[in-house]
Design a protein around this motif. Structure first.
Motif, PDB file in Angstrom:
ATOM      1  N   LEU A 175       0.755  -1.406  -0.051  1.00  0.00           N
ATOM      2  CA  LEU A 175       0.083  -0.656   0.350  1.00  0.00           C
ATOM      3  C   LEU A 175       0.632   1.590  -0.040  1.00  0.00           C
ATOM      4  O   LEU A 175       0.595   2.457  -0.807  1.00  0.00           O
ATOM      5  CB  LEU A 175      -0.908  -0.127   1.395  1.00  0.00           C
ATOM      6  N   LYS A 176       1.623   1.125   0.879  1.00  0.00           N
ATOM      7  CA  LYS A 176       2.840   2.166   0.761  1.00  0.00           C
ATOM      8  C   LYS A 176       3.750   2.589  -0.524  1.00  0.00           C
ATOM      9  O   LYS A 176       3.822   3.723  -1.203  1.00  0.00           O
ATOM     10  CB  LYS A 176       4.070   1.934   1.566  1.00  0.00           C
TER      11      LYS A 176
ATOM     12  N   GLY B  59      -5.739  -5.827   2.964  1.00  0.00           N
ATOM     13  CA  GLY B  59      -6.537  -5.050   3.942  1.00  0.00           C
ATOM     14  C   GLY B  59      -7.442  -4.767   4.949  1.00  0.00           C
ATOM     15  O   GLY B  59      -8.126  -4.354   6.020  1.00  0.00           O
ATOM     16  N   PHE B  60      -8.087  -4.084   4.066  1.00  0.00           N
ATOM     17  CA  PHE B  60      -9.190  -3.372   3.695  1.00  0.00           C
ATOM     18  C   PHE B  60     -10.256  -2.840   4.499  1.00  0.00           C
ATOM     19  O   PHE B  60     -10.578  -4.450   3.909  1.00  0.00           O
ATOM     20  CB  PHE B  60      -9.613  -2.163   2.535  1.00  0.00           C
ATOM     21  N   SER B  61     -10.617  -2.881   5.094  1.00  0.00           N
ATOM     22  CA  SER B  61     -12.121  -3.449   5.919  1.00  0.00           C
ATOM     23  C   SER B  61     -13.501  -3.277   4.922  1.00  0.00           C
ATOM     24  O   SER B  61     -13.106  -2.464   4.138  1.00  0.00           O
ATOM     25  CB  SER B  61     -12.541  -2.661   6.865  1.00  0.00           C
ATOM     26  N   MET B  62     -14.474  -3.871   5.341  1.00  0.00           N
ATOM     27  CA  MET B  62     -15.681  -3.671   4.324  1.00  0.00           C
ATOM     28  C   MET B  62     -16.213  -2.137   3.916  1.00  0.00           C
ATOM     29  O   MET B  62     -16.719  -1.457   3.170  1.00  0.00           O
ATOM     30  CB  MET B  62     -17.242  -4.367   4.808  1.00  0.00           C
ATOM     31  N   LYS B  63     -16.074  -1.358   5.617  1.00  0.00           N
ATOM     32  CA  LYS B  63     -16.521   0.365   5.311  1.00  0.00           C
ATOM     33  C   LYS B  63     -16.118   0.815   4.627  1.00  0.00           C
ATOM     34  O   LYS B  63     -15.957   1.292   3.581  1.00  0.00           O
ATOM     35  CB  LYS B  63     -15.992   0.933   6.632  1.00  0.00           C
TER      36      LYS B  63
ATOM     37  N   ALA C 287      -5.768   9.224   1.608  1.00  0.00           N
ATOM     38  CA  ALA C 287      -5.442   9.339   3.016  1.00  0.00           C
ATOM     39  C   ALA C 287      -6.602   8.126   3.563  1.00  0.00           C
ATOM     40  O   ALA C 287      -6.104   7.970   3.765  1.00  0.00           O
ATOM     41  CB  ALA C 287      -6.572  11.034   2.906  1.00  0.00           C
ATOM     42  N   LEU C 288      -7.242   7.280   2.818  1.00  0.00           N
ATOM     43  CA  LEU C 288      -7.640   6.950   3.049  1.00  0.00           C
ATOM     44  C   LEU C 288      -6.716   5.671   3.003  1.00  0.00           C
ATOM     45  O   LEU C 288      -6.831   4.539   4.080  1.00  0.00           O
ATOM     46  CB  LEU C 288      -8.674   6.578   2.288  1.00  0.00           C
ATOM     47  N   ALA C 289      -6.153   5.681   2.110  1.00  0.00           N
ATOM     48  CA  ALA C 289      -4.770   4.365   2.203  1.00  0.00           C
ATOM     49  C   ALA C 289      -4.145   4.873   3.501  1.00  0.00           C
ATOM     50  O   ALA C 289      -3.501   3.548   3.544  1.00  0.00           O
ATOM     51  CB  ALA C 289      -3.811   3.936   0.592  1.00  0.00           C
TER      52      ALA C 289
ATOM     53  N   HIS D 176      -5.378   3.225   6.423  1.00  0.00           N
ATOM     54  CA  HIS D 176      -5.614   2.140   6.915  1.00  0.00           C
ATOM     55  C   HIS D 176      -3.937   1.519   7.287  1.00  0.00           C
ATOM     56  O   HIS D 176      -3.832   1.625   8.022  1.00  0.00           O
ATOM     57  CB  HIS D 176      -5.913   1.659   5.538  1.00  0.00           C
ATOM     58  N   VAL D 177      -3.187   2.422   6.075  1.00  0.00           N
ATOM     59  CA  VAL D 177      -0.967   1.780   6.591  1.00  0.00           C
ATOM     60  C   VAL D 177      -1.064   1.885   8.167  1.00  0.00           C
ATOM     61  O   VAL D 177      -0.596   1.245   8.965  1.00  0.00           O
ATOM     62  CB  VAL D 177      -0.734   2.828   5.901  1.00  0.00           C
TER      63      VAL D 177
END
Lengths: 131, 131
Positions: free
Chosen positions: A105-106, B57-61, B82-84, B87-88
């Motif tokens: 992701l990074k 690894g992202f959640s469903m949301k 930002a989302l990524a 999550h990191v």
DNA sequence: TTCCACCTTCCAATCATTGGAAGGTCAAGC
DNA sequence: GCTTGACCTTCCAATGATTGGAAGGTGGAA
């Protein structure tokens, strides 16, 4: 001692203590005439043991085994160690997986402008990546 | 194409595809007269996108948000990034926690004989560790 | 027509915990 | 003695992402 005080002193909240009783992780507490659960010093020890095992990431199933070993004074330390090391492996596998996720992701994020433009390598990376 | 073929080509099993439909992550599929779900090439793309997001690894949301951004051609890459990166951070926090668990456990295990004797620093470590 | 692989829905389990509702109990203050 | 409020009780449900199974309908080929 009531469940509230046990919760405070053990660091395991009351709701969870009842739950642990329900699933058979801890024995059924004796009760007052009015039905309140009654606990002693030993229970504090017991719940702290559980809490610490949880904080090391052991599952409930593993904790049941650990509790069994804890109480079995003639246990073989071999068994405890095996349980612990298996768990370490599980943890390390998960860590590796998550590290890979984070790294991937990074890499995507590094190439993303992160401005007002719609163009985005992260979205592109999710769009097509083999298969 | 039926759900089975979509499952095969997208890498997301049929059960899960139905589930994703039920929770509104993917739109309701059109149906044949007999009630079978019908899919097209676009759906393969869509489910692969979801699968890849999951594999990071992202959640469903979060995936719902990502899907929204994916489909929004006038998105700002800022939002995706930002989302990524959030999550990191989440991943790295979990990694750190698990690493600490593994390290602590390894320290305990290192001092454990791991033989037939009951004496065991792992059990001792769970017995008393502050508080 | 029979067979099997496929599809459908619905309900339940997983895991560890948390939440809320509805109601009983205890001790203190008035 | 009564009220108040903090505590306790049980039971049921939700979380998150998936998986499992049961019970039954459909499609196509031998």
């Amino acid at each position: 001692m009531n469940i509230g005080e046990l919760a405070k002193t053990s660091g395991v909240n009351a709701k969870l203590i009842r739950h642990y009783e329900a699933i058979g992780l801890i024995p059924k507490a004796s009760r007052t005439e009015s039905g309140y659960r009654v606990y002693s010093e030993k229970d504090i020890q017991f719940l702290r043991f559980i809490r610490r095992a949880r904080s090391l990431g052991f599952s409930m199933k593993e904790i049941k085994k650990l509790v069994g070993l804890w109480r079995n004074k003639s246990r073989a330390s071999r068994e405890v160690k095996a349980l612990a090391l298996t768990h370490v492996q599980t943890l390390e596998k998960k860590i590796t997986e998550m590290q890979e996720m984070a790294d991937n992701l990074k890499i995507l994020a590094r190439n993303c402008h992160g401005d007002g433009r719609p163009d985005c390598p992260i979205i592109k990376g999710l769009e097509n990546n083999g298969e």
